[in-house]
Design an enzyme around this catalytic site. Sequence first.
Site, PDB file in Angstrom:
ATOM      1  N   ARG A  52       0.874  -1.175   0.000  1.00  0.00           N
ATOM      2  CA  ARG A  52       0.000   0.000   0.000  1.00  0.00           C
ATOM      3  C   ARG A  52       0.905   1.216   0.000  1.00  0.00           C
ATOM      4  O   ARG A  52       1.796   1.339   0.835  1.00  0.00           O
ATOM      5  CB  ARG A  52      -0.889  -0.022   1.248  1.00  0.00           C
ATOM      6  CG  ARG A  52      -1.728   1.223   1.492  1.00  0.00           C
ATOM      7  CD  ARG A  52      -2.786   1.390   0.417  1.00  0.00           C
ATOM      8  NE  ARG A  52      -3.788   2.372   0.769  1.00  0.00           N
ATOM      9  CZ  ARG A  52      -3.626   3.679   0.677  1.00  0.00           C
ATOM     10  NH1 ARG A  52      -2.485   4.196   0.295  1.00  0.00           N
ATOM     11  NH2 ARG A  52      -4.617   4.491   0.991  1.00  0.00           N
ATOM     12  N   GLU A  60     -11.087   4.388  -5.069  1.00  0.00           N
ATOM     13  CA  GLU A  60     -11.222   2.930  -5.047  1.00  0.00           C
ATOM     14  C   GLU A  60     -11.891   2.420  -6.324  1.00  0.00           C
ATOM     15  O   GLU A  60     -12.674   3.125  -6.954  1.00  0.00           O
ATOM     16  CB  GLU A  60     -12.050   2.487  -3.838  1.00  0.00           C
ATOM     17  CG  GLU A  60     -11.464   2.898  -2.498  1.00  0.00           C
ATOM     18  CD  GLU A  60     -10.092   2.316  -2.230  1.00  0.00           C
ATOM     19  OE1 GLU A  60      -9.807   1.194  -2.707  1.00  0.00           O
ATOM     20  OE2 GLU A  60      -9.294   2.977  -1.557  1.00  0.00           O
ATOM     21  N   ARG A 107      -0.690  -5.321   5.054  1.00  0.00           N
ATOM     22  CA  ARG A 107      -0.031  -4.867   3.827  1.00  0.00           C
ATOM     23  C   ARG A 107       1.240  -4.105   4.177  1.00  0.00           C
ATOM     24  O   ARG A 107       1.314  -3.427   5.205  1.00  0.00           O
ATOM     25  CB  ARG A 107      -0.949  -3.952   3.016  1.00  0.00           C
ATOM     26  CG  ARG A 107      -2.220  -4.622   2.534  1.00  0.00           C
ATOM     27  CD  ARG A 107      -3.125  -3.651   1.828  1.00  0.00           C
ATOM     28  NE  ARG A 107      -3.551  -2.590   2.744  1.00  0.00           N
ATOM     29  CZ  ARG A 107      -4.463  -1.679   2.458  1.00  0.00           C
ATOM     30  NH1 ARG A 107      -5.051  -1.674   1.269  1.00  0.00           N
ATOM     31  NH2 ARG A 107      -4.807  -0.762   3.343  1.00  0.00           N
TER      32      ARG A 107
END
Length: 162
Positions: A52, A60, A107
């Site tokens: 990320r 998104e 992440r």
Amino acid sequence: PPRLPTTEASYPARASASPGGERSAADRPDEAVVRRVIDGDTIELSDGRLVRYVGIDAPEVRRKVGDQWVVDPEPFGLAATEANRQLVERRRVRLEYDAQRHDRYGRVLAYVYVEDRMVNEALVEAGYAQPMTIPPNVRYADRFRVLARQARRAGRGLWGRQ
């Protein structure tokens, strides 16, 4: 296709070698090839890690409904994903970390470079992402704010006039 700016900004110096010429494990650049682009601010590396981009947020392209992901792009989500794809897909990237290396989802959080170009910065500069500062990861927050202001004034990316 999205147009990405070609201007170069100042970049952080690479880690220096020790007097013997060797880098410690912590100083060695973390490099990998991008397997796929998830969206405008997330990639999957060839070793399976999800990365990320720290310090930025892009629109998104999907959302979770129950326990399934559904494609439901926000405005400019597909354009941001394509801009990211043009920058990194199947390319070797170098990761630079800030104070935290992982988010609550596991992440990797990183500033991502292709050669000496910071991808996080390029996406903000092109108007496909905006700054998202979450302390303690604040190393480039001021730079991202300046670039976002410039993109907005110039009507680039999601700031475009349609």
